[in-house]
Scaffold this motif. Structure first.
Motif, mmCIF file in Angstrom:
data_model
loop_
_atom_site.group_PDB
_atom_site.id
_atom_site.type_symbol
_atom_site.label_atom_id
_atom_site.label_comp_id
_atom_site.label_asym_id
_atom_site.label_seq_id
_atom_site.Cartn_x
_atom_site.Cartn_y
_atom_site.Cartn_z
ATOM 1 N N GLN A 22 0.829 -1.207 0.000
ATOM 2 C CA GLN A 22 0.000 0.000 0.000
ATOM 3 C C GLN A 22 0.864 1.258 0.000
ATOM 4 O OE1 GLN A 22 -3.323 0.269 -0.473
ATOM 5 N NE2 GLN A 22 -3.105 -1.919 -0.853
ATOM 6 N N PHE A 45 2.334 1.791 -3.452
ATOM 7 C CA PHE A 45 1.323 2.336 -4.359
ATOM 8 C C PHE A 45 1.103 3.818 -4.072
ATOM 9 C CE2 PHE A 45 -0.996 -1.944 -5.254
ATOM 10 C CZ PHE A 45 -0.016 -2.269 -6.166
ATOM 11 N N LEU A 53 3.862 5.826 -5.483
ATOM 12 C CA LEU A 53 3.737 5.975 -6.937
ATOM 13 C C LEU A 53 2.637 6.968 -7.294
ATOM 14 C CD1 LEU A 53 4.043 2.276 -8.192
ATOM 15 C CD2 LEU A 53 5.658 4.121 -8.632
ATOM 16 N N ALA A 55 4.872 12.146 -8.425
ATOM 17 C CA ALA A 55 5.633 11.488 -9.486
ATOM 18 C C ALA A 55 7.086 11.363 -9.043
ATOM 19 C CB ALA A 55 5.546 12.301 -10.768
ATOM 20 N N LEU A 76 11.673 6.065 -8.714
ATOM 21 C CA LEU A 76 10.681 5.225 -9.394
ATOM 22 C C LEU A 76 11.156 3.781 -9.453
ATOM 23 C CD1 LEU A 76 8.108 4.978 -11.134
ATOM 24 C CD2 LEU A 76 9.530 5.505 -13.109
ATOM 25 N N LEU A 135 8.269 -3.292 -4.856
ATOM 26 C CA LEU A 135 7.067 -4.121 -5.060
ATOM 27 C C LEU A 135 7.446 -5.555 -5.426
ATOM 28 C CD1 LEU A 135 4.796 -1.564 -6.934
ATOM 29 C CD2 LEU A 135 4.221 -2.726 -4.796
ATOM 30 N N ARG A 136 8.520 -5.706 -6.191
ATOM 31 C CA ARG A 136 8.965 -7.056 -6.541
ATOM 32 C C ARG A 136 9.612 -7.751 -5.377
ATOM 33 N NH1 ARG A 136 11.196 -7.394 -12.439
ATOM 34 N NH2 ARG A 136 9.542 -6.189 -13.356
ATOM 35 N N ILE A 141 18.834 2.057 -19.254
ATOM 36 C CA ILE A 141 17.711 1.293 -18.717
ATOM 37 C C ILE A 141 16.365 1.900 -19.095
ATOM 38 C CG2 ILE A 141 16.562 0.780 -16.520
ATOM 39 C CD1 ILE A 141 19.367 -0.050 -15.532
ATOM 40 N N TRP A 142 16.319 3.205 -19.193
ATOM 41 C CA TRP A 142 15.016 3.842 -19.454
ATOM 42 C C TRP A 142 14.798 4.162 -20.921
ATOM 43 C CZ3 TRP A 142 11.930 3.022 -15.686
ATOM 44 C CH2 TRP A 142 12.437 2.914 -14.394
ATOM 45 N N GLU A 177 8.199 -5.329 -20.017
ATOM 46 C CA GLU A 177 8.685 -4.716 -18.780
ATOM 47 C C GLU A 177 9.293 -3.341 -19.065
ATOM 48 O OE1 GLU A 177 10.712 -6.934 -15.343
ATOM 49 O OE2 GLU A 177 12.356 -6.133 -16.511
ATOM 50 N N GLN A 178 10.108 -3.281 -20.094
ATOM 51 C CA GLN A 178 10.715 -1.999 -20.461
ATOM 52 C C GLN A 178 9.645 -0.967 -20.803
ATOM 53 O OE1 GLN A 178 13.921 -1.022 -20.147
ATOM 54 N NE2 GLN A 178 14.097 -3.014 -19.179
ATOM 55 N N PHE A 233 8.013 0.262 -17.600
ATOM 56 C CA PHE A 233 8.888 1.211 -16.909
ATOM 57 C C PHE A 233 8.855 2.565 -17.614
ATOM 58 C CE2 PHE A 233 11.886 -2.167 -14.895
ATOM 59 C CZ PHE A 233 10.955 -2.368 -13.899
ATOM 60 N N LEU A 260 5.766 4.389 -16.757
ATOM 61 C CA LEU A 260 5.823 4.962 -15.402
ATOM 62 C C LEU A 260 6.720 6.185 -15.372
ATOM 63 C CD1 LEU A 260 6.141 1.783 -13.136
ATOM 64 C CD2 LEU A 260 4.202 3.346 -13.210
ATOM 65 N N ALA A 261 7.786 6.154 -16.165
ATOM 66 C CA ALA A 261 8.813 7.194 -16.065
ATOM 67 C C ALA A 261 8.510 8.417 -16.916
ATOM 68 C CB ALA A 261 10.168 6.614 -16.485
ATOM 69 N N ALA A 264 3.593 10.991 -15.668
ATOM 70 C CA ALA A 264 2.919 10.543 -14.455
ATOM 71 C C ALA A 264 1.523 10.050 -14.813
ATOM 72 C CB ALA A 264 2.821 11.690 -13.471
ATOM 73 N N LEU A 273 -2.055 4.133 -13.524
ATOM 74 C CA LEU A 273 -0.952 3.707 -12.665
ATOM 75 C C LEU A 273 -1.169 2.284 -12.188
ATOM 76 C CD1 LEU A 273 1.585 4.388 -10.973
ATOM 77 C CD2 LEU A 273 0.048 5.219 -9.195
ATOM 78 N N VAL A 281 1.244 -0.955 -12.946
ATOM 79 C CA VAL A 281 1.869 -1.731 -11.870
ATOM 80 C C VAL A 281 1.392 -3.180 -11.929
ATOM 81 C CG1 VAL A 281 2.012 -2.019 -9.370
ATOM 82 C CG2 VAL A 281 2.271 0.248 -10.363
ATOM 83 N N LEU A 331 3.035 -5.184 -14.668
ATOM 84 C CA LEU A 331 4.350 -5.690 -14.281
ATOM 85 C C LEU A 331 4.234 -7.013 -13.530
ATOM 86 C CD1 LEU A 331 6.093 -2.361 -13.230
ATOM 87 C CD2 LEU A 331 6.913 -3.931 -14.991
ATOM 88 N N ARG A 332 3.173 -7.125 -12.705
ATOM 89 C CA ARG A 332 2.978 -8.381 -11.983
ATOM 90 C C ARG A 332 2.482 -9.483 -12.886
ATOM 91 N NH1 ARG A 332 0.673 -7.424 -6.166
ATOM 92 N NH2 ARG A 332 2.039 -5.708 -5.676
ATOM 93 N N ARG A 367 6.867 -16.803 -15.172
ATOM 94 C CA ARG A 367 7.034 -17.951 -14.278
ATOM 95 C C ARG A 367 6.253 -19.166 -14.802
ATOM 96 N NH1 ARG A 367 10.408 -20.481 -11.951
ATOM 97 N NH2 ARG A 367 9.557 -22.006 -10.544
ATOM 98 N N TYR A 412 -8.432 -6.373 -9.434
ATOM 99 C CA TYR A 412 -7.851 -5.174 -8.839
ATOM 100 C C TYR A 412 -7.784 -4.022 -9.848
ATOM 101 C CZ TYR A 412 -4.586 -2.166 -6.387
ATOM 102 O OH TYR A 412 -3.987 -1.099 -5.783
ATOM 103 N N ILE A 454 -8.631 2.190 -2.107
ATOM 104 C CA ILE A 454 -7.384 1.514 -2.429
ATOM 105 C C ILE A 454 -6.179 2.432 -2.262
ATOM 106 C CG2 ILE A 454 -6.100 0.616 -4.408
ATOM 107 C CD1 ILE A 454 -8.683 -0.932 -5.068
ATOM 108 N N TRP A 455 -6.361 3.691 -2.545
ATOM 109 C CA TRP A 455 -5.210 4.593 -2.494
ATOM 110 C C TRP A 455 -5.116 5.349 -1.187
ATOM 111 C CZ3 TRP A 455 -1.904 3.295 -5.921
ATOM 112 C CH2 TRP A 455 -2.346 2.739 -7.125
#
Lengths: 219, 219
Positions: free
Chosen positions: A61, A64, A67, A71, A77, A84-85, A217-218, B60-61, B64, B67-68, B71, B77, B81, B84-85, B92, B206, B217-218
């Protein structure tokens, strides 16, 4: 405003380190419960898993909120997303320790692990716990060298797992099918705990070194 | 600018659905390779896993970057997020399908699963694949009812796993320790694929319902 943000993020990282310690304790206790057929300790690991889940839910929470509320800049970030991971890894590691404890409980008052495999499992637990500590230290100290050293320990984990299979599948295995099934699953659980620790190490490297080459990376 | 953002986010969700289909195919092929001792198909699952990993890394990139670069507002958001999960779950699940294929390859030309357990594993694979489709449909259609129905299927998965244990630990188990160890681990892999599908269902709930009560939630 940004100072407060930074403080909240540091508090999240501190609590991730705390969560790692809880998972380390759960892993230690589950292996003791297993190797000593200690039913009280097994029950404790199983019931304490809720505390790990609760802290993880609280941390989630807060991530989140971090995030959503403001920003974050790139390094922040990345830290929030990786946090979270990390907490997903740690929650899962806690579940796996509880799985070990549940097999100990299921076989009580018998020992789930045959005596000739006890040294192997004892060492497996030690390696897994050491790896959790290394991942936790790497996170706390932002130490990527520590994180990189973990790969070597993971190889020892693989060797220990291979030894288990050799023993179980040898002609002179005398403990029957049930013990073999338990050993196969228990070995898998400890191996997965170690896998998650390695993943945590990689995530720490990403937090730390990502800041050094953020364009890459970004991009 | 926000339209572009929304389009990029929709493209991520579409690719998650595509990734689900790749994982569904991997699961289907791994169970066929297993039950038919088909070495070519086993090799294909193992080598195709790199494609799942590559698409996941690309996604994933892009998450990211989303997110970056700008905002996101609350619902966006949450979607990023959760994306990503979802991709961590799907990666997996692909690994687990590859684990199944590796056991099929290890035992070839023998069958890893004894004939009397084939119907059980065939059903397990069907249920797992059905659950992946349900999770994927729930995501594509933002359908939380679909996601909620998945819990019932997970119960069938548990029942199938329990049946495996009953057969393996019965006095008349005649397939030896190696087959029991294989069955224990294979059952675990399919069970974990299903677990991840259930998790995906929860994540979709969710994304969707979170938007209806964002304060909660927030907060």
């Amino acid at each position: 405003m940004r100072d407060t943000y930074r403080e909240q993020l540091d508090a999240v990282v501190n609590d991730l380190v705390k969560l790692s310690q809880m998972v380390s304790t759960a892993t230690r206790n589950s292996s003791r419960a297993l190797l000593q057929a200690d039913i009280q300790l097994a029950e404790q690991v199983i019931s304490d898993d809720a505390q790990i889940d609760n802290l993880a839910a609280d941390l989630e929470q807060r991530c989140f909120a971090l995030l959503a509320l403001q920003a974050p800049v790139a390094g922040e970030l990345r830290t929030v997303v990786v946090a979270l991971r990390l907490l997903a890894d740690l929650t899962r590691m806690g579940d796996l320790a509880a799985h070990v404890a549940k097999i100990a409980r299921l076989r009580y008052p018998e020992h789930a692990v045959p005596a000739d495999l006890e040294p192997n499992f004892s060492r497996m637990a030690d390696v897994a716990i050491k790896m959790i500590h290394e991942a936790s230290d790497a996170l706390r100290n932002r130490d990527t060298e520590e994180a990189r050293r973990m790969a070597a320990r993971d190889e020892e984990m693989d060797d220990l797992r291979s030894s288990q299979f050799r023993l179980m599948l040898a002609d002179n295995w005398e403990h029957g099918v049930e013990a073999a099934v338990d050993v196969a699953l228990l070995g898998r659980y400890f191996e997965r705990i170690a896998d998650h620790a390695v993943t945590m190490g990689r995530e720490v490297i990403y937090i730390v070194d990502g800041e050094l080459s953020s364009e890459e990376i970004w991009s």
